[in-house]
Design a protein around this motif. Structure first.
Motif, mmCIF file in Angstrom:
data_model
loop_
_atom_site.group_PDB
_atom_site.id
_atom_site.type_symbol
_atom_site.label_atom_id
_atom_site.label_comp_id
_atom_site.label_asym_id
_atom_site.label_seq_id
_atom_site.Cartn_x
_atom_site.Cartn_y
_atom_site.Cartn_z
ATOM 1 N N GLU C 175 32.026 -34.886 21.713
ATOM 2 C CA GLU C 175 31.214 -34.992 20.502
ATOM 3 C C GLU C 175 31.074 -36.436 20.060
ATOM 4 O O GLU C 175 29.991 -36.885 19.691
ATOM 5 C CB GLU C 175 31.835 -34.144 19.389
ATOM 6 C CG GLU C 175 31.779 -32.650 19.649
ATOM 7 C CD GLU C 175 30.364 -32.109 19.629
ATOM 8 O OE1 GLU C 175 29.542 -32.598 18.831
ATOM 9 O OE2 GLU C 175 30.069 -31.193 20.442
ATOM 10 N N ALA C 176 32.184 -37.164 20.108
ATOM 11 C CA ALA C 176 32.112 -38.570 19.727
ATOM 12 C C ALA C 176 31.211 -39.334 20.696
ATOM 13 O O ALA C 176 30.494 -40.263 20.308
ATOM 14 C CB ALA C 176 33.509 -39.181 19.707
ATOM 15 N N VAL C 179 27.748 -39.091 19.558
ATOM 16 C CA VAL C 179 27.498 -39.992 18.437
ATOM 17 C C VAL C 179 27.303 -41.411 18.948
ATOM 18 O O VAL C 179 26.360 -42.103 18.569
ATOM 19 C CB VAL C 179 28.671 -39.946 17.435
ATOM 20 C CG1 VAL C 179 28.499 -41.017 16.367
ATOM 21 C CG2 VAL C 179 28.768 -38.562 16.804
ATOM 22 N N MET C 180 28.186 -41.806 19.829
ATOM 23 C CA MET C 180 28.096 -43.163 20.377
ATOM 24 C C MET C 180 26.733 -43.397 21.050
ATOM 25 O O MET C 180 26.108 -44.445 20.867
ATOM 26 C CB MET C 180 29.207 -43.396 21.394
ATOM 27 C CG MET C 180 29.098 -44.753 22.092
ATOM 28 S SD MET C 180 30.275 -44.892 23.485
ATOM 29 C CE MET C 180 29.381 -44.047 24.797
ATOM 30 N N GLN C 183 23.694 -44.609 19.187
ATOM 31 C CA GLN C 183 23.534 -46.025 18.840
ATOM 32 C C GLN C 183 22.844 -46.761 19.992
ATOM 33 O O GLN C 183 22.949 -46.367 21.138
ATOM 34 C CB GLN C 183 24.901 -46.683 18.626
ATOM 35 C CG GLN C 183 25.831 -45.919 17.716
ATOM 36 C CD GLN C 183 27.276 -46.338 17.945
ATOM 37 O OE1 GLN C 183 27.609 -47.028 18.922
ATOM 38 N NE2 GLN C 183 28.151 -45.894 17.038
ATOM 39 N N ALA C 191 33.962 -46.785 19.888
ATOM 40 C CA ALA C 191 34.131 -45.365 20.159
ATOM 41 C C ALA C 191 35.490 -45.115 20.791
ATOM 42 O O ALA C 191 36.196 -44.158 20.433
ATOM 43 C CB ALA C 191 33.007 -44.873 21.074
#
Lengths: 209, 209, 209, 209
Positions: C175-176, C179-180, C183, C191
């Motif tokens: 999930e992270a 998100v990363m 960008q 991250a």
DNA sequence: CATGAATGAGCATTCATTCAT
DNA sequence: CATGAATGAATGCTCATTCAT
């Protein structure tokens, strides 16, 4: 509590039309399939060939039949259903083997001529001519085979190998049938005379050995 | 622009080898095609099936044949070429029509049994039973047709419609041939007796009308 | 016995070019597949979507892969092959669990960013967003799962249910990771810090119960 | 133009029944869709699959939903509508961040277990393992995301990047949720403890940097 | 000539969607 | 509104055929 006549008529006509349309589509597919099978053979025919022979969309075929094989069987059933009673009557009313053969052969050629008539126009030829039976003929074969076998079993026909006799009879009828269909119009009576005589003479001589 | 000794040698040996190779390739394709046609039928067979049956690359096929149809015809020619002399001898040596029919039918069944043997066994059922002739058999048909027609023309055979007679004879032979091939081993003589008798009896009775 | 340089060159270049072309086509399919899978998901992707993403004809796909599933597996193998050595090095060189997690997470995000970069442009969205892993990520998952399980088994990591720990680590990273990737450019180090800390803090607290 | 008593009665009773029927039909579609999506996944499911799961005719589907996507969203809304109050209560009643996380996670796993129970069992493997969320879960994600973001905004949660924190929390919960569902019966409390602790430990350590 | 990869037409079949009833 | 037959676009896949090597 009124139900107008219009309501009834609409509802009846409505369903009626839909039912009629369904039956008509099914018939259209069967008719096209008959022609296609007779011209391209079972293997050569594609489902698309069949639907191209109708005005229906490709997907519609599958509302009526699951596959090419299923249409083939439907046609065969159809042919058998129409031919069987005739052959059965011939069997039951025949006074002797000769009579039976004449009647059966005549019925077969009549059937063949009708089938042929409804066949429509040729598509383009694909590949060399490969003899391949139409579904109706396959159905008819079985009837004939049974009839002949029964005649032998009953002792009405001369004693010869029933497999060979049935095969021979069918072979003669099929090939002679093709010759007959090349004429316009087909001379059913002449073909019947020749084929019935041929079979009768053949079986007699074969039995005499 | 030099031509090395190797080139010459290669070219000499090469042509020899190439000729042999050319013939061998052609033969390999025909052999594979025979098997494939007999197993899958004309329509069921694909060019890919045929080349898969050889060690050649797919493109090579087209150096020898334009299409599946052309291989089929080449096989038919082949069959005819092998069968014709036999039939001709039968014609020439026959003392009478009976003799001719016996010999021809026997030759046909012999041929059929050989073809069957070398054909390998059919693989899987492809839908409903469909009669589909091998190319060789088609060729043989024509020979038989001609032979019978000639016999009638010469007055050696009873006077009946030659088309019908040829058709009937072929039909009997074909169907009876299938029955025969179902036996293991096929009883060629029994089949010959039955079929020849059948034809002779048939033509006699048909002519007597 | 002369073989000209030209001959050699031609022959080499020829084969070389063909080989290169084959490899290039395969790569083109894989690249297109990577993009398509990541945008439509495995189920949503069709073979035709993949070939549309290349300049190849539809049939060409099947010269390289038998099915969508096979491409998927090829991509997964590819991803695993590239990622495994990195992870293994992290395992072997790690001085402690913290070190291992940092290095592994960093490697994973680096890998992810690379994958993403080569992904190309989005196709049109089909339906609602459905989370579906790319083949490479699936492969990576297994590596991570193994690494974490091993760490726990060795007693290097705190004693918690290894299934839950691996699942949690993977969940956080995945999930992270998304998100990363939102960008531009992705801040891999940030991250990594967050995720590694999160995992380490999490596992510690979970173990303390 | 008369309106018969029957018409009126029909219309009155009809509307009542129709209303009920409308709601029932809609519900039938949603219920079938839930099962179908959970068994075949979003992409694998077809509108036909859904209507086959009801007693309705295919056309009727489009009186209620424009497309598969719309049913999916309706299901997601449904899930959100059911989950939101629980989460809101957790938010409002929570005495601290830890409490909130525990309650929310517990609510999520409870919800998950219920969904899973009512979903029926998956049918067959469709290719490689692909993570595909049900619509309800997607809805829940958003709720969680909001809850976490709000907690951070309010200063109740440690100061970390809210995107990362939400993502990490969701990732942990999702993956651990799958692990939990593999057990029979699922141990909701154990899963809750692990995940809540993991998140709390994680966020604390991440914030401490 | 041999090779075998590329091509794109063609086929069986399914499916979303429309529309007359 | 409910129905379900018709539609034709789309899909996976195969195959005959070509052509650069």
């Amino acid at each position: 509590m009124t139900v107008s006549a219009t309501d009834i008529v609409e509802s009846e006509a409505g369903e009626g039309r839909r039912e009629k349309s369904k039956a008509a589509n099914r018939q259209a597919i069967l008719t096209a399939a008959r022609r296609v099978f007779s011209q391209l053979g079972y293997d050569g025919a594609t489902v698309r060939d069949i639907i191209r022979g109708t005005e229906l969309a490709s997907g519609t075929f599958y509302n009526y039949f699951k596959s090419k094989e299923e249409v083939f069987e439907a046609l065969a059933d159809d042919g058998a259903r129409r031919f069987r009673p005739v052959l059965r009557a011939a069997r039951e009313n025949a006074t002797c083997f000769e009579d039976y053969i004449y009647t059966a052969v005549h019925a077969y050629f009549t059937f063949l001529a009708e089938e042929h008539q409804s066949g429509g126009h040729p598509l383009k030829d694909r590949g060399p001519h490969v003899r391949s039976s139409t579904p109706e003929m396959l159905a008819v074969y079985e009837e004939v085979r049974d009839g002949v076998a029964e005649a032998i079993a009953k002792g009405v026909a001369p004693k010869v190998d029933p497999d060979y006799l049935a095969a021979a009879s069918i072979g003669v009828a099929q090939e002679a049938g093709e010759v007959m269909l090349r004429q316009t119009p087909p001379d059913i009576d002449a073909a019947t005379r020749f084929v019935a005589d041929f079979i009768l003479g053949g079986v007699q001589k074969a039995a005499s050995r």
